[in-house]
Every structure is written in structure tokens, then in C-alpha cells.
Design a protein around this motif. Structure first.
Motif, PDB file in Angstrom:
ATOM      1  N   ILE A 101       0.734  -1.105  -0.160  1.00 47.48           N
ATOM      2  CA  ILE A 101       0.077   0.015   0.031  1.00 47.48           C
ATOM      3  C   ILE A 101       0.899   1.284   0.045  1.00 47.48           C
ATOM      4  N   ASP A 102       1.976   1.242   0.658  1.00 45.80           N
ATOM      5  CA  ASP A 102       3.031   2.417   0.672  1.00 45.80           C
ATOM      6  C   ASP A 102       3.582   2.813  -0.622  1.00 45.80           C
ATOM      7  N   GLU A 103       3.924   1.699  -1.371  1.00 44.85           N
ATOM      8  CA  GLU A 103       4.659   1.844  -2.575  1.00 44.85           C
ATOM      9  C   GLU A 103       3.215   2.255  -3.722  1.00 44.85           C
ATOM     10  N   LEU A 104       2.074   1.474  -3.643  1.00 46.87           N
ATOM     11  CA  LEU A 104       1.120   1.885  -4.569  1.00 46.87           C
ATOM     12  C   LEU A 104       0.879   3.572  -4.422  1.00 46.87           C
ATOM     13  N   LYS A 105       1.006   4.063  -3.360  1.00 49.60           N
ATOM     14  CA  LYS A 105       0.652   5.507  -3.286  1.00 49.60           C
ATOM     15  C   LYS A 105       1.500   6.306  -4.031  1.00 49.60           C
ATOM     16  N   LYS A 106       2.924   5.685  -4.223  1.00 56.67           N
ATOM     17  CA  LYS A 106       3.829   6.406  -4.578  1.00 56.67           C
ATOM     18  C   LYS A 106       4.262   6.156  -6.132  1.00 56.67           C
ATOM     19  N   ARG A 107       3.685   5.122  -6.520  1.00 59.72           N
ATOM     20  CA  ARG A 107       3.985   4.521  -7.973  1.00 59.72           C
ATOM     21  C   ARG A 107       3.027   4.195  -9.046  1.00 59.72           C
ATOM     22  N   VAL A 108       1.699   4.151  -8.431  1.00 53.34           N
ATOM     23  CA  VAL A 108       0.747   3.784  -9.475  1.00 53.34           C
ATOM     24  C   VAL A 108      -0.040   5.183  -9.813  1.00 53.34           C
ATOM     25  N   PRO A 109      -0.119   5.418 -11.072  1.00 52.53           N
ATOM     26  CA  PRO A 109      -0.626   6.615 -11.709  1.00 52.53           C
ATOM     27  C   PRO A 109      -2.265   6.840 -11.433  1.00 52.53           C
ATOM     28  N   ILE A 110      -2.571   6.969 -10.290  1.00 47.21           N
ATOM     29  CA  ILE A 110      -4.023   7.097 -10.083  1.00 47.21           C
ATOM     30  C   ILE A 110      -4.062   8.469  -9.093  1.00 47.21           C
ATOM     31  N   TRP A 111      -5.204   9.215  -9.780  1.00 51.52           N
ATOM     32  CA  TRP A 111      -5.173  10.713  -8.695  1.00 51.52           C
ATOM     33  C   TRP A 111      -6.554  10.604  -8.235  1.00 51.52           C
ATOM     34  N   LYS A 112      -6.911  11.279  -6.892  1.00 52.22           N
ATOM     35  CA  LYS A 112      -8.423  11.600  -6.576  1.00 52.22           C
ATOM     36  C   LYS A 112      -8.493  12.825  -6.474  1.00 52.22           C
ATOM     37  N   LYS A 113      -9.671  13.191  -6.285  1.00 53.40           N
ATOM     38  CA  LYS A 113     -10.497  14.500  -6.433  1.00 53.40           C
ATOM     39  C   LYS A 113     -11.429  14.539  -5.406  1.00 53.40           C
ATOM     40  N   GLU A 114     -11.228  15.319  -4.377  1.00 56.81           N
ATOM     41  CA  GLU A 114     -12.274  15.096  -3.248  1.00 56.81           C
ATOM     42  C   GLU A 114     -13.357  16.431  -3.372  1.00 56.81           C
ATOM     43  N   ILE A 115     -14.478  15.914  -3.186  1.00 54.61           N
ATOM     44  CA  ILE A 115     -15.571  16.641  -3.595  1.00 54.61           C
ATOM     45  C   ILE A 115     -16.119  17.203  -2.242  1.00 54.61           C
ATOM     46  N   THR A 116     -16.243  18.507  -1.956  1.00 58.19           N
ATOM     47  CA  THR A 116     -16.692  18.818  -0.801  1.00 58.19           C
ATOM     48  C   THR A 116     -17.735  20.100  -0.936  1.00 58.19           C
ATOM     49  N   PRO A 117     -18.501  20.428   0.145  1.00 56.55           N
ATOM     50  CA  PRO A 117     -19.482  21.454  -0.215  1.00 56.55           C
ATOM     51  C   PRO A 117     -18.668  22.805  -0.587  1.00 56.55           C
ATOM     52  N   GLU A 118     -17.349  22.975  -0.256  1.00 58.18           N
ATOM     53  CA  GLU A 118     -16.604  24.388  -0.357  1.00 58.18           C
ATOM     54  C   GLU A 118     -16.086  24.269  -1.778  1.00 58.18           C
ATOM     55  N   GLY A 119     -16.178  23.108  -2.502  1.00 57.39           N
ATOM     56  CA  GLY A 119     -15.499  23.037  -3.706  1.00 57.39           C
ATOM     57  C   GLY A 119     -14.871  21.601  -3.937  1.00 57.39           C
ATOM     58  N   ASP A 120     -14.062  21.397  -5.239  1.00 56.37           N
ATOM     59  CA  ASP A 120     -13.460  20.338  -5.553  1.00 56.37           C
ATOM     60  C   ASP A 120     -11.936  20.464  -5.291  1.00 56.37           C
ATOM     61  N   THR A 121     -11.098  19.617  -4.717  1.00 56.06           N
ATOM     62  CA  THR A 121      -9.806  19.675  -4.381  1.00 56.06           C
ATOM     63  C   THR A 121      -9.164  18.456  -4.772  1.00 56.06           C
ATOM     64  N   TRP A 122      -8.266  18.520  -5.736  1.00 58.54           N
ATOM     65  CA  TRP A 122      -7.299  17.421  -6.120  1.00 58.54           C
ATOM     66  C   TRP A 122      -6.344  17.131  -4.841  1.00 58.54           C
ATOM     67  N   VAL A 123      -6.113  15.632  -4.610  1.00 55.55           N
ATOM     68  CA  VAL A 123      -5.376  15.240  -3.557  1.00 55.55           C
ATOM     69  C   VAL A 123      -3.838  15.352  -4.151  1.00 55.55           C
ATOM     70  N   THR A 124      -3.200  16.070  -3.277  1.00 52.79           N
ATOM     71  CA  THR A 124      -1.610  15.848  -3.950  1.00 52.79           C
ATOM     72  C   THR A 124      -0.653  15.108  -2.876  1.00 52.79           C
ATOM     73  N   GLU A 125      -1.025  14.926  -1.650  1.00 52.17           N
ATOM     74  CA  GLU A 125       0.076  14.179  -0.854  1.00 52.17           C
ATOM     75  C   GLU A 125      -0.493  12.615  -0.653  1.00 52.17           C
ATOM     76  N   HIS A 126       0.411  11.991  -0.282  1.00 55.47           N
ATOM     77  CA  HIS A 126      -0.001  10.328   0.065  1.00 55.47           C
ATOM     78  C   HIS A 126       0.532  10.302   1.296  1.00 55.47           C
ATOM     79  N   PRO A 127      -0.298  10.513   2.495  1.00 53.04           N
ATOM     80  CA  PRO A 127       0.198  10.304   3.812  1.00 53.04           C
ATOM     81  C   PRO A 127       0.297   8.757   4.023  1.00 53.04           C
TER      82      PRO A 127
END
Lengths: 141, 76
Positions: A115-141
Motif C-alpha cells: 500500500i505504501d508503494e502503491l501510493k508512490k508509484r501507481v498513476p492514480i489521482w483523486k479529487k475530493e468533492i466537498t461543499p466548499e468545492g473540489d480539491t485534487w489530493v496531492t499528498e500520500h500520507p
């Protein structure tokens, strides 16, 4: 069901996937799993849903490479990785990693590494949809 | 001759497009591709050529190559 590495829109059954991996070898004495789910809160904001995007082809190849590296690097018998790429809502399942080994230590270690390597090495991105607007997630904690 | 340039995530959102068929008259470097599609200021940036991740921006890009310009990965 099917391949040990999958990217799909539809949801998955943990029980079905664990059983599929468990049945591949009677030498398996321990199975470790990681299930990633969609949170309803992130960076101080409510999150109603998360939208995923992938680089088709490259993402699946990267997952396959991770699985092969884990099988070579850890004393494990089998591993499977499933990642959903669609729009999911808070509480929904996103990613499932299952590792079977003779003993628990390598199973836990490989599952964490995958799971740690997946977050660093697999080209997948996520966008969080919130009441304040959409935000692309950039970090992989 | 063209190359296919793909954009993902926040970079695609910023540029307002996911794909650009970029005409080229000769081989160019990856750095020149980044500049021509207006991504010089995009940071941080991950790059792939024909679905293989590369870091060297002097990599030569030829006709029909596929270049991906990507923000940091965020799966899981």
C-alpha cells in the motif's frame, strides 16, 4: 474475480477475494489484508465523495510490477491488489490488498509495503468533492 | 508528424484539456514538449514516455510517441 491485479469501477467483496487467494495454496498459514475506504472528512473539510482518475494501461502495469516485486522481495505465497477507479462516496471501499504467506510476519510486511508503494508509484489521482468545492489530493500520507 | 500528450489530475484541470496532439517537424526533447504545452511552471511534475516513467527531460521524443504529464500520484 479474475486476475490478481485489477483496476475496476465496481465494488468488490472482501470475503470473495480472500477466499480466492486462500484457495490458491494450502501452504498459506496467514493472510494479511489492507482495505482503504473513503473518509467523510479531510484537511478540516467535510468530503461527500471522491472521484478517481487513472492513466489506463500504465496504472495496471504498475500494480502488476508491485505484485511481482512483493513476491520476489518477501517470503509470501500470493498477493492480490484491487483498486476502484470511479466516483465513491464516504464509507465506500476503494482499495484492497491481500497477502498470503506461510507465516504472519512476511504477510503483514508485504501488505504494508504494497500500500505504501502503491501510493508512490501507481498513476492514480483523486479529487475530493466537498461543499466548499473540489480539491485534487496531492499528498500520500 | 504528431505526438500525443496526455494530462491528468490537477494539471488537466488547469489546462482545461486531457489530451493534446502536438505537431512536430523533427525530434524534440521532453523539456521542449513541456514548454510547448504550457507546463513549464507546473510543479511538482511526473513524466512518462510511452507509459514508462522518466526523469530525464533531455529524453528525445519522436513522432507517434505518447507523453504523459502528471501531478504526484494519489491513489489508495
Amino acid at each position: 474475480m479474475g486476475s490478481r491485479v485489477r483496476i475496476q469501477e465496481e465494488d468488490f467483496s472482501i470475503q470473495t477475494e480472500v477466499e480466492a487467494l486462500r484457495s490458491c495454496s494450502k501452504r498459506i498459514g496467514g493472510i494479511a489484508t489492507f482495505l482503504g475506504c473513503a473518509r467523510d472528512f479531510s484537511e478540516g473539510r467535510d468530503v461527500s465523495s471522491i472521484s478517481f482518475e487513472q492513466y489506463a494501461g500504465m496504472a495496471e502495469a504498475a500494480l502488476q510490477a508491485l505484485r511481482e516485486e512483493a513476491l520476489a522481495q518477501f517470503d509470501i505465497i500470493e498477493a492480490s491488489i484491487i483498486h476502484r477507479v470511479t466516483r465513491v462516496h464516504a464509507g465506500d471501499q476503494i482499495v484492497l490488498i491481500i497477502v498470503g504467506a506461510e507465516h504472519r510476519g512476511p504477510a503483514f510486511d508485504a501488505c504494508r509495503w504494497l500500500i505504501d508503494e502503491l501510493k508512490k508509484r501507481v498513476p492514480i489521482w483523486k479529487k475530493e468533492i466537498t461543499p466548499e468545492g473540489d480539491t485534487w489530493v496531492t499528498e500520500h500520507p | 508528424m504528431t505526438i500525443r500528450v496526455l494530462f491528468f489530475g490537477m494539471i488537466a484541470a488547469k489546462l482545461g484539456r486531457h489530451e493534446w496532439l502536438l505537431p512536430i517537424s523533427h525530434e524534440i526533447t521532453l523539456a521542449e514538449v513541456i514548454e510547448q504545452v504550457g507546463c513549464s511552471e507546473c510543479k511538482p511534475l511526473l513524466l512518462a514516455v510511452n507509459q514508462q516513467q522518466v526523469k530525464d527531460r533531455t529524453t528525445i521524443i519522436r513522432a507517434n510517441d505518447e507523453v504523459a504529464i502528471m501531478p504526484p500520484f494519489a491513489g489508495g
